[in-house]
Design a protein around this motif. Structure first.
Motif, PDB file in Angstrom:
ATOM      1  N   ALA A 302       0.824  -1.210   0.000  1.00  0.00           N
ATOM      2  CA  ALA A 302       0.000   0.000   0.000  1.00  0.00           C
ATOM      3  C   ALA A 302       0.856   1.257   0.000  1.00  0.00           C
ATOM      4  O   ALA A 302       0.344   2.365   0.138  1.00  0.00           O
ATOM      5  N   LEU A 303       2.182   1.078  -0.165  1.00  0.00           N
ATOM      6  CA  LEU A 303       3.077   2.238  -0.184  1.00  0.00           C
ATOM      7  C   LEU A 303       2.942   3.003  -1.490  1.00  0.00           C
ATOM      8  O   LEU A 303       3.003   2.423  -2.578  1.00  0.00           O
ATOM      9  N   TRP A 304       2.775   4.305  -1.381  1.00  0.00           N
ATOM     10  CA  TRP A 304       2.767   5.208  -2.524  1.00  0.00           C
ATOM     11  C   TRP A 304       3.818   6.280  -2.276  1.00  0.00           C
ATOM     12  O   TRP A 304       4.083   6.660  -1.143  1.00  0.00           O
ATOM     13  N   ALA A 305       4.410   6.766  -3.343  1.00  0.00           N
ATOM     14  CA  ALA A 305       5.381   7.855  -3.241  1.00  0.00           C
ATOM     15  C   ALA A 305       5.052   8.915  -4.270  1.00  0.00           C
ATOM     16  O   ALA A 305       4.536   8.612  -5.349  1.00  0.00           O
ATOM     17  N   THR A 306       5.318  10.159  -3.927  1.00  0.00           N
ATOM     18  CA  THR A 306       5.087  11.267  -4.840  1.00  0.00           C
ATOM     19  C   THR A 306       6.351  12.110  -4.945  1.00  0.00           C
ATOM     20  O   THR A 306       7.147  12.181  -4.008  1.00  0.00           O
ATOM     21  N   ALA A 307       6.524  12.732  -6.107  1.00  0.00           N
ATOM     22  CA  ALA A 307       7.704  13.557  -6.330  1.00  0.00           C
ATOM     23  C   ALA A 307       7.445  14.470  -7.514  1.00  0.00           C
ATOM     24  O   ALA A 307       6.345  14.484  -8.081  1.00  0.00           O
ATOM     25  N   SER A 308       8.457  15.215  -7.899  1.00  0.00           N
ATOM     26  CA  SER A 308       8.408  16.040  -9.099  1.00  0.00           C
ATOM     27  C   SER A 308       9.453  15.567 -10.099  1.00  0.00           C
ATOM     28  O   SER A 308       9.945  16.345 -10.909  1.00  0.00           O
ATOM     29  N   SER A 309       9.792  14.299 -10.031  1.00  0.00           N
ATOM     30  CA  SER A 309      10.724  13.688 -10.987  1.00  0.00           C
ATOM     31  C   SER A 309      10.146  12.361 -11.450  1.00  0.00           C
ATOM     32  O   SER A 309       9.408  11.702 -10.727  1.00  0.00           O
ATOM     33  N   ARG A 310      10.497  11.969 -12.662  1.00  0.00           N
ATOM     34  CA  ARG A 310       9.923  10.780 -13.272  1.00  0.00           C
ATOM     35  C   ARG A 310      10.411   9.517 -12.570  1.00  0.00           C
ATOM     36  O   ARG A 310      11.577   9.411 -12.200  1.00  0.00           O
ATOM     37  N   ASN A 311       9.499   8.568 -12.395  1.00  0.00           N
ATOM     38  CA  ASN A 311       9.793   7.298 -11.732  1.00  0.00           C
ATOM     39  C   ASN A 311      11.070   6.665 -12.275  1.00  0.00           C
ATOM     40  O   ASN A 311      11.213   6.435 -13.480  1.00  0.00           O
ATOM     41  N   HIS A 312      12.006   6.358 -11.372  1.00  0.00           N
ATOM     42  CA  HIS A 312      13.287   5.795 -11.806  1.00  0.00           C
ATOM     43  C   HIS A 312      13.147   4.380 -12.378  1.00  0.00           C
ATOM     44  O   HIS A 312      14.110   3.838 -12.925  1.00  0.00           O
ATOM     45  N   GLU A 313      11.957   3.788 -12.267  1.00  0.00           N
ATOM     46  CA  GLU A 313      11.710   2.486 -12.881  1.00  0.00           C
ATOM     47  C   GLU A 313      10.895   2.590 -14.169  1.00  0.00           C
ATOM     48  O   GLU A 313      10.559   1.567 -14.774  1.00  0.00           O
ATOM     49  N   ASP A 314      10.611   3.799 -14.602  1.00  0.00           N
ATOM     50  CA  ASP A 314       9.827   4.006 -15.821  1.00  0.00           C
ATOM     51  C   ASP A 314      10.740   3.909 -17.044  1.00  0.00           C
ATOM     52  O   ASP A 314      11.021   4.895 -17.725  1.00  0.00           O
ATOM     53  N   THR A 315      11.191   2.706 -17.345  1.00  0.00           N
ATOM     54  CA  THR A 315      12.159   2.511 -18.425  1.00  0.00           C
ATOM     55  C   THR A 315      11.540   2.629 -19.816  1.00  0.00           C
ATOM     56  O   THR A 315      12.250   2.523 -20.818  1.00  0.00           O
ATOM     57  N   GLY A 316      10.250   2.869 -19.878  1.00  0.00           N
ATOM     58  CA  GLY A 316       9.648   3.188 -21.160  1.00  0.00           C
ATOM     59  C   GLY A 316      10.012   4.579 -21.632  1.00  0.00           C
ATOM     60  O   GLY A 316       9.811   4.919 -22.806  1.00  0.00           O
ATOM     61  N   HIS A 317      10.581   5.382 -20.748  1.00  0.00           N
ATOM     62  CA  HIS A 317      11.021   6.728 -21.088  1.00  0.00           C
ATOM     63  C   HIS A 317      12.513   6.696 -21.414  1.00  0.00           C
ATOM     64  O   HIS A 317      13.317   6.140 -20.663  1.00  0.00           O
ATOM     65  N   GLU A 318      12.893   7.296 -22.519  1.00  0.00           N
ATOM     66  CA  GLU A 318      14.270   7.200 -23.001  1.00  0.00           C
ATOM     67  C   GLU A 318      15.290   7.720 -21.991  1.00  0.00           C
ATOM     68  O   GLU A 318      16.337   7.095 -21.772  1.00  0.00           O
ATOM     69  N   ALA A 319      15.014   8.852 -21.366  1.00  0.00           N
ATOM     70  CA  ALA A 319      15.971   9.421 -20.423  1.00  0.00           C
ATOM     71  C   ALA A 319      16.131   8.540 -19.185  1.00  0.00           C
ATOM     72  O   ALA A 319      17.226   8.449 -18.620  1.00  0.00           O
ATOM     73  N   VAL A 320      15.045   7.885 -18.763  1.00  0.00           N
ATOM     74  CA  VAL A 320      15.139   6.960 -17.626  1.00  0.00           C
ATOM     75  C   VAL A 320      15.948   5.735 -18.017  1.00  0.00           C
ATOM     76  O   VAL A 320      16.770   5.231 -17.230  1.00  0.00           O
ATOM     77  N   ARG A 321      15.753   5.235 -19.240  1.00  0.00           N
ATOM     78  CA  ARG A 321      16.528   4.075 -19.705  1.00  0.00           C
ATOM     79  C   ARG A 321      18.023   4.377 -19.680  1.00  0.00           C
ATOM     80  O   ARG A 321      18.828   3.524 -19.273  1.00  0.00           O
ATOM     81  N   GLU A 322      18.391   5.567 -20.093  1.00  0.00           N
ATOM     82  CA  GLU A 322      19.811   5.915 -20.085  1.00  0.00           C
ATOM     83  C   GLU A 322      20.348   5.971 -18.665  1.00  0.00           C
ATOM     84  O   GLU A 322      21.450   5.486 -18.378  1.00  0.00           O
ATOM     85  N   PHE A 323      19.568   6.543 -17.760  1.00  0.00           N
ATOM     86  CA  PHE A 323      19.964   6.573 -16.350  1.00  0.00           C
ATOM     87  C   PHE A 323      20.150   5.167 -15.807  1.00  0.00           C
ATOM     88  O   PHE A 323      21.165   4.860 -15.161  1.00  0.00           O
ATOM     89  N   ARG A 324      19.192   4.275 -16.067  1.00  0.00           N
ATOM     90  CA  ARG A 324      19.276   2.922 -15.538  1.00  0.00           C
ATOM     91  C   ARG A 324      20.430   2.148 -16.153  1.00  0.00           C
ATOM     92  O   ARG A 324      21.109   1.364 -15.478  1.00  0.00           O
ATOM     93  N   ASP A 325      20.691   2.364 -17.436  1.00  0.00           N
ATOM     94  CA  ASP A 325      21.812   1.689 -18.076  1.00  0.00           C
ATOM     95  C   ASP A 325      23.139   2.123 -17.458  1.00  0.00           C
ATOM     96  O   ASP A 325      24.019   1.298 -17.222  1.00  0.00           O
TER      97      ASP A 325
END
Length: 430
Positions: A302-325
């Protein structure tokens, strides 16, 4: 100005329960003039660009509590250097651990600015940013720091990861008051029909103050609010959990530390408490949830988190994929790492904006202070720095939301670019 109650929604809830940040004395007006002389001469000879990262890597709140932004920024610069640096110049990163103390922070500021002659600070994550006034006086841009305390809404040349609309003339916010929005509470009300919310705090001044701020925001959005306070030394979370069940709360917010949160979740599971969301903050948006909440599977999911940055697990986004790689070698991943990566990108874009003059503190500072929104290739909700004489009464704010699910990790809830609200801005004293 924080987009919402920034100092609370990031690390304050879990980390500043017993500590406060000194803001220093007011500087003379001459120290706030832009375009002044810089001690970093323009260079275009391929020599390294030196940046500093101040982190409370060792501190009273634990060894790994503050290292995420540092690790993310360093990973970005490592990849940048492997690709040729900035116009052929590698970025040389100088790290400094301030130990979580004001004395240590001042020592780091002196070393990096006066001895190492860094062109900028990046991804500062300091428990006690006592050296902030010294950074401002030296006109060294501090880019993408985490706003733990009020420094980034107090001093010029400091650019927190979430932006600011405050005058930043040496006085915090507007006459000592900062402003935060109610978008988190609006989200759960609109998207999930939540109506009753609990706020759990310690009987300790900073914890109680933050809880009061959350309570005000919830009431402004029309919630029925249940307040729960426990003894800091001997917290009775079982009693809290029993009351949460009896009151039938939809949401649980807290002003307690990570260890206390885990114990609260265990008590909620033992009491059979089921809620729409146990809402945590960006600093706890990490891959270590299974270990941290090992004994509370129901509450964990039931844990939820909020922020003003894109989910670090949202690898469908190109910039997140580069970060994770680039960070695949790290043992854990977190939202603070992604924000540190974004801070390093921000410095890089600023440095690349001044090819004719060479990279100087003044040039980098001018880019940061130009009044245009920045998103770090979509990793951040639009960030801007302005100096408004009066605080806004309302503000449109976009929100990143994720929920933990065993087997899937942090799952994004909607798109950050469209989960936006026009919400009131409420004053508070940090």
């Amino acid at each position: 100005m924080p987009r919402r109650a920034r100092a609370a929604e990031t690390a304050v809830a879990g980390l500043l329960l017993l500590l406060s940040t000194a803001c220093g004395s007011r500087l003379p007006e001459s120290d706030f003039e832009h375009g002044g002389r810089t001690s970093t001469p323009a260079q275009r000879d391929g020599s390294p660009l030196r940046v500093g990262i101040i982190t409370s890597a060792t501190s009273p709140v634990g060894g790994n509590a503050f290292t995420g932004p540092r690790d993310g920024a360093k990973a970005y610069f490592d990849r940048l250097n492997a690709r040729g640096g900035i116009d052929g110049r590698p970025v040389e990163v100088r790290l400094c651990d301030d130990g979580g103390s004001g004395v240590g922070n001042n020592t780091c500021v002196h070393k990096l600015i006066d001895e190492d002659k860094v062109v900028a600070l990046v991804a500062t994550t300091a428990l006690d940013y006592a050296g902030a006034s010294r950074v401002a006086r030296a006109r060294v841009p501090d880019i993408g720091g985490q706003p733990i305390g009020a420094a980034y809404d107090t001093w010029p040349h400091l650019y927190g990861i979430y932006g600011s609309l405050a005058p930043r003339d040496g006085t915090t916010g507007w006459d000592g008051e900062q402003y935060g929005g109610t978008e988190v509470y609006r989200y759960f009300k609109r998207e999930h029909g939540a109506r009753t919310a609990a706020v759990v705090s310690y009987n300790q001044a900073a914890s109680a103050a933050y809880a009061s701020l959350v309570e005000r925001g919830l009431k402004a959005e029309g919630y029925q609010v249940v307040t729960e306070q426990v003894d800091f030394a001997l917290p009775n979370f079982r009693a809290v959990a029993a009351d949460l069940k009896e009151q039938g709360v939809d949401l649980v917010f807290d002003a307690i530390d990570s260890h206390g949160n885990a114990r609260l979740c265990e008590a909620m599971d033992d009491a059979g408490v089921e809620v729409t969301a146990k809402v945590t903050n960006v600093q706890n948006w990490t891959s270590t949830v299974p270990e941290d909440y090992e004994d509370a599977p129901r509450c964990r999911n039931a844990l939820w988190a909020t922020a003003s940055s894109r989910n670090h697990e949202d690898t469908g986004h190109e910039a997140v994929r580069e970060f994770r790689d680039a960070t695949k070698g790290l043992k854990t991943h977190s939202q603070w790492q992604l924000e540190g990566w974004a801070a390093a990108m921000w410095f890089t874009d600023a440095a690349r904006s001044c090819p004719e003059t060479g990279v100087t503190r003044a040039c980098v500072d001018a880019f940061m202070n130009r009044g245009e929104e920045y998103t770090a290739d979509g990793l951040l909700a639009p960030v801007v720095f302005e100096r408004r004489a009066e605080p806004p009464k309302t503000r449109r704010t976009c929100l990143s939301v994720a929920r933990w699910e065993d087997g899937r990790g942090w799952v994004s809830q909607g798109d950050m670019d469209s989960t936006c609200f026009d919400v009131p801005q409420l004053p508070y004293r940090p």
